[in-house]
Write a protein that holds these residues in place. Structure first.
Motif, PDB file in Angstrom:
ATOM      1  N   ARG A  74       3.854 -24.887 -36.389  1.00 16.08           N
ATOM      2  CA  ARG A  74       3.405 -23.509 -36.635  1.00 16.08           C
ATOM      3  C   ARG A  74       1.972 -23.491 -37.168  1.00 16.08           C
ATOM      4  O   ARG A  74       1.186 -22.609 -36.833  1.00 16.08           O
ATOM      5  N   CYS A  77      -0.663 -24.690 -34.268  1.00 16.16           N
ATOM      6  CA  CYS A  77      -1.046 -23.842 -33.137  1.00 16.16           C
ATOM      7  C   CYS A  77      -2.282 -22.995 -33.418  1.00 16.16           C
ATOM      8  O   CYS A  77      -2.951 -22.574 -32.479  1.00 16.16           O
ATOM      9  N   PHE A 101      -2.042 -10.430 -25.679  1.00 15.58           N
ATOM     10  CA  PHE A 101      -0.769 -11.028 -26.088  1.00 15.58           C
ATOM     11  C   PHE A 101      -1.006 -12.262 -26.971  1.00 15.58           C
ATOM     12  O   PHE A 101      -0.499 -12.361 -28.089  1.00 15.58           O
ATOM     13  N   ALA A 104      -2.999 -11.657 -30.225  1.00 14.02           N
ATOM     14  CA  ALA A 104      -2.168 -11.014 -31.256  1.00 14.02           C
ATOM     15  C   ALA A 104      -1.370 -12.076 -32.017  1.00 14.02           C
ATOM     16  O   ALA A 104      -1.256 -12.018 -33.243  1.00 14.02           O
ATOM     17  N   TYR A 105      -0.850 -13.063 -31.297  1.00 13.06           N
ATOM     18  CA  TYR A 105      -0.076 -14.109 -31.990  1.00 13.06           C
ATOM     19  C   TYR A 105      -0.979 -15.013 -32.831  1.00 13.06           C
ATOM     20  O   TYR A 105      -0.513 -15.612 -33.795  1.00 13.06           O
TER      21      TYR A 105
ATOM     22  N   MET B   1      -2.304  -3.630 -33.612  1.00 15.59           N
ATOM     23  CA  MET B   1      -0.901  -3.684 -33.168  1.00 15.59           C
ATOM     24  C   MET B   1      -0.357  -5.097 -33.412  1.00 15.59           C
ATOM     25  O   MET B   1      -1.024  -6.072 -33.103  1.00 15.59           O
ATOM     26  N   SER B   2       0.832  -5.157 -33.975  1.00 13.56           N
ATOM     27  CA  SER B   2       1.356  -6.485 -34.311  1.00 13.56           C
ATOM     28  C   SER B   2       1.739  -7.247 -33.049  1.00 13.56           C
ATOM     29  O   SER B   2       1.958  -6.661 -31.977  1.00 13.56           O
ATOM     30  N   ALA B   3       1.797  -8.575 -33.207  1.00 15.05           N
ATOM     31  CA  ALA B   3       2.142  -9.425 -32.073  1.00 15.05           C
ATOM     32  C   ALA B   3       3.522  -9.060 -31.529  1.00 15.05           C
ATOM     33  O   ALA B   3       3.737  -9.039 -30.312  1.00 15.05           O
ATOM     34  N   PHE B   4       4.447  -8.737 -32.436  1.00 17.92           N
ATOM     35  CA  PHE B   4       5.818  -8.419 -32.022  1.00 17.92           C
ATOM     36  C   PHE B   4       5.834  -7.152 -31.150  1.00 17.92           C
ATOM     37  O   PHE B   4       6.450  -7.123 -30.086  1.00 17.92           O
ATOM     38  N   ASN B   6       3.329  -5.801 -29.548  1.00 18.13           N
ATOM     39  CA  ASN B   6       2.598  -6.090 -28.322  1.00 18.13           C
ATOM     40  C   ASN B   6       3.489  -6.828 -27.306  1.00 18.13           C
ATOM     41  O   ASN B   6       3.521  -6.490 -26.119  1.00 18.13           O
ATOM     42  N   HIS B   7       4.210  -7.808 -27.807  1.00 16.58           N
ATOM     43  CA  HIS B   7       5.121  -8.592 -26.983  1.00 16.58           C
ATOM     44  C   HIS B   7       6.240  -7.683 -26.440  1.00 16.58           C
ATOM     45  O   HIS B   7       6.595  -7.750 -25.258  1.00 16.58           O
ATOM     46  N   PHE B  10       4.953  -5.513 -23.637  1.00 18.90           N
ATOM     47  CA  PHE B  10       4.764  -6.294 -22.410  1.00 18.90           C
ATOM     48  C   PHE B  10       6.111  -6.541 -21.728  1.00 18.90           C
ATOM     49  O   PHE B  10       6.255  -6.352 -20.511  1.00 18.90           O
ATOM     50  N   ARG B  13       7.447  -3.395 -20.050  1.00 20.21           N
ATOM     51  CA  ARG B  13       6.758  -3.122 -18.780  1.00 20.21           C
ATOM     52  C   ARG B  13       7.233  -4.086 -17.692  1.00 20.21           C
ATOM     53  O   ARG B  13       7.366  -3.720 -16.530  1.00 20.21           O
ATOM     54  N   THR B  14       7.500  -5.350 -18.112  1.00 19.57           N
ATOM     55  CA  THR B  14       7.990  -6.344 -17.139  1.00 19.57           C
ATOM     56  C   THR B  14       9.309  -5.900 -16.531  1.00 19.57           C
ATOM     57  O   THR B  14       9.571  -6.117 -15.351  1.00 19.57           O
ATOM     58  N   TYR B  84       3.818 -20.702 -24.732  1.00 19.10           N
ATOM     59  CA  TYR B  84       4.104 -19.866 -25.910  1.00 19.10           C
ATOM     60  C   TYR B  84       4.068 -20.721 -27.182  1.00 19.10           C
ATOM     61  O   TYR B  84       3.546 -20.308 -28.205  1.00 19.10           O
ATOM     62  N   GLY B  88       1.828 -20.254 -30.693  1.00 17.69           N
ATOM     63  CA  GLY B  88       2.475 -19.718 -31.886  1.00 17.69           C
ATOM     64  C   GLY B  88       3.487 -18.612 -31.659  1.00 17.69           C
ATOM     65  O   GLY B  88       3.797 -17.860 -32.589  1.00 17.69           O
ATOM     66  N   VAL B  89       3.995 -18.474 -30.434  1.00 14.97           N
ATOM     67  CA  VAL B  89       5.042 -17.458 -30.198  1.00 14.97           C
ATOM     68  C   VAL B  89       6.373 -18.054 -30.657  1.00 14.97           C
ATOM     69  O   VAL B  89       6.791 -19.094 -30.138  1.00 14.97           O
ATOM     70  N   PRO B  90       7.045 -17.435 -31.631  1.00 17.75           N
ATOM     71  CA  PRO B  90       8.268 -18.062 -32.161  1.00 17.75           C
ATOM     72  C   PRO B  90       9.483 -17.868 -31.254  1.00 17.75           C
ATOM     73  O   PRO B  90       9.545 -16.889 -30.500  1.00 17.75           O
ATOM     74  N   SER B  93      11.120 -14.381 -31.249  1.00 17.85           N
ATOM     75  CA  SER B  93      10.533 -13.338 -30.388  1.00 17.85           C
ATOM     76  C   SER B  93      10.887 -13.569 -28.928  1.00 17.85           C
ATOM     77  O   SER B  93      11.175 -12.623 -28.189  1.00 17.85           O
ATOM     78  N   ILE B  97      13.148 -10.276 -28.142  1.00 16.45           N
ATOM     79  CA  ILE B  97      12.402  -9.188 -27.500  1.00 16.45           C
ATOM     80  C   ILE B  97      12.943  -8.831 -26.107  1.00 16.45           C
ATOM     81  O   ILE B  97      13.175  -7.648 -25.826  1.00 16.45           O
TER      82      ILE B  97
END
Lengths: 310, 270
Positions: A74, A77, A101, A104-105, B1-4, B6-7, B10, B13-14, B84, B88-90, B93, B97
């Motif tokens: 963590r 990254c 995207f 933001a992370y 806008m938070s990453a969450f 925003n994700h 997205f 929309r997908t 991801y 840093g995408v956990p 999420s 999500i």
């Protein structure tokens, strides 16, 4: 101040019965462009993926900016930027969305300027699957550097790129280096490594077989420099004509070609000979061995020593 | 806008951009609803009494069982999770999500069904809206958990279809949507209690429609919620970044623990 950004000590990676990386060690300093070279299966990608925290090493220790990639992924990254060999983005994500995207992370503002710079300005609303392979790689690169990471991993970054894109990428790498970014470059492209890397390590069968600056590596080989000479007359084509330090010679088109172990005496003797023969020099080219020549020499030597393919 | 957020936007929309997901989240359940409304109401007038919950459960199954797992497996196989990870995408999420956005798509479908079934097919509305909403959310939560868990443990896209159909097809036949649970043979009825659709239909009957439930509807609600929690927990525990899905923390068979609330429900609820 310790400027070592990447530290690899006795690193091993094993897949089943296959030892992909066998106890390698190296260090990379801040602001260096460090090239990892080697044929397919040499262990480049395994090394990169363990440094990136994507795989777990089976031995030794790895540190990136003092961070253990396995245990502190963590934290890792946010200090690394990674352009993976396969870009790995959702098919339906738009170029702009991808930038938003990932930024933001990372907690930074989107860097749309990078998209413009890397030739993606016209494609900002295009979905990932609509981009050509070259554009996909450019996007991956833009995303890798968008959060301004101090360490950048590039795995075959110019594969599939056209010439202008390669030039732009190299220029960007130089800029990042000037700003203090450390770049680890895994590539098959020896010309690229020779041009861009400050130091390189050549991997073969999971071991580092040579390391140093590209100049150091090319200087430590058999060191045969190619001298190509074209003259108005045919004096060089006479039988029995030879020069000091020439180990091999031949003729191609209208050129006499010599491979010299010591370029100074060879060239001086050729010029003296031509003067004595009253022949006129039209063209003389001296080509030192390239990194590619040295790489091939090393891989052939290793193959001969181990009795297998490189 | 938070990453969450925003994700989330997205992924939502997908669900519309991706033709497969659009089909499974919206077009397939709405098309099936229209077909059942035209045919089943003629063949079996009793079907109308629970038409809305049956079609809503069908929409849930379509979105969660057929739509949710495959993109997770495809993303892992394409190396998207690796991308991801280095950014840093956990895992939380990555798994939660898509489940939330699928629930949102299913909610849209449910609203369309609720709005159109009474005027077009004389289907009755729920007598308890809170009961309907809670049951809908619990059923969607449980099925989303199951879909995510299937996506996590499946070794390949082909295996995903098998796992999904293992839940989906029996649910269609035995889940109480087409055929009332009371008409099933006793043993078959007990086996059907292992399916989320059966529990959802039972809770809808008892808590939203004021009809006689086949077994304790509150028990069904608890089974759905407990299984959802367990499924998401197991999915996060077994989650794997690797495209070949070879380095899981636990054995994929651990996922069978997700059946525990259903087994307890089958044994205790009557």
């Amino acid at each position: 101040m310790n400027d070592t950004v990447i530290q690899v000590r006795d690193f091993r990676k094993i897949y089943g019965d296959v030892v992909a990386v066998d106890g390698i060690s190296f260090e990379v300093q801040r602001g260096e462009i460090f090239g990892l070279l080697g044929p397919n299966g040499a262990g480049k990608t395994s090394t990169l993926e363990c440094l990136e925290g994507l795989r777990t090493p089976d031995g030794g220790s790895l540190r990136v900016m003092g961070i253990n990639p396995t245990r502190q992924s963590r934290k890792l990254c946010h200090v690394i930027g990674v352009q993976l060999q396969s870009s790995g983005l959702p098919d339906n994500i738009c170029v702009d969305e991808a930038m938003k995207f990932f930024c933001a992370y990372h907690g930074v503002a989107p860097r749309y300027d990078l998209l413009d710079r890397l030739g993606l300005a016209e494609k900002r609303n295009a979905q990932y699957h609509q981009l050509s392979a070259g554009l996909q790689r450019r996007l991956a690169l833009a995303l890798a550097v968008a959060h301004d990471p101090p360490v950048l991993f590039l795995d075959e970054p110019t594969a599939g790129l056209d010439v202008p894109s390669r030039v732009e990428l190299h220029s960007l790498m130089r800029e990042l280096q000037a700003a203090g970014t450390t770049v680890i470059l895994a590539t098959h492209d020896m010309a690229e490594a020779e041009e861009m890397a400050d130091r390189v390590a050549i991997l073969l069968r999971g071991k580092i077989v040579a390391t140093g600056t590209p100049l150091e590596l090319t200087a430590t080989g058999a060191g045969l420099t190619k001298v190509s000479v074209r003259t108005k007359g045919a004096s060089l084509f006479s039988p029995g004509v030879t020069f000091p330090a020439v180990s091999q010679q031949g003729f191609k088109d209208e050129y006499a070609i010599y491979f010299s172990t010591d370029i100074g005496p060879t060239v001086a003797a050729i010029i003296s000979f031509l003067e004595a023969q009253e022949d006129t020099l039209i063209d003389l080219r001296v080509e030192r061995p390239s990194l590619e020549d040295r790489f091939l020499e090393i891989t052939r030597t290793e193959a001969t020593n181990t009795g297998g393919a490189p | 806008m938070s990453a969450f957020v925003n994700h989330f936007l997205f992924e939502f929309r997908t669900g519309i951009r991706n033709k497969n997901l659009l089909m499974l989240n919206h077009l397939f359940p709405l098309g099936f609803y229209a077909m059942m409304g035209l045919i089943m109401t003629e063949i079996n007038p009793g079907f109308v009494a629970t038409m809305i919950p049956a079609m809503v459960v069908f929409a849930i199954l379509s979105g969660m069982m057929l739509g949710l797992p495959a993109p997770l497996v495809a993303a892992r196989e394409a190396g998207i999770f690796r991308s991801y990870k280095v950014n840093g995408v956990p895992p939380f999420s990555i798994l939660i999500i898509p489940a939330l956005t699928t629930i949102l798509h299913t909610t849209v479908v449910a609203v369309v069904i609720i709005a159109t079934a009474p005027p077009f097919f004389d289907a009755p509305l729920p007598v308890s809206w809170p009961g309907f909403a809670v049951t809908f959310l619990a059923a969607a939560f449980s099925c989303a958990g199951l879909g995510v868990l299937i996506g996590v443990i499946s070794s390949s896209s082909r295996i995903t279809v098998l796992w999904s159909q293992l839940i989906y097809l029996p649910s269609m036949m035995l889940g109480g949507m087409m055929l009332p649970h009371e008409l099933l043979p006793e043993a078959m009825g007990k086996v059907a209690q292992l399916l989320p659709a059966t529990q959802a239909m039972n809770a809808f009957r008892g808590l939203a429609y004021g009809l006689t439930a086949d077994f304790d509807p509150w028990g069904s609600l608890i089974v759905l919620l407990a299984s959802g929690v367990l499924e998401f927990g197991l999915a996060i525990y077994l989650f794997n970044w690797d495209r070949h899905n070879t380095t899981q923390r636990g054995h994929p068979l651990l996922a069978l623990l997700a059946l525990l609330p259903y087994i307890v429900g089958m044994l205790l609820l009557s």
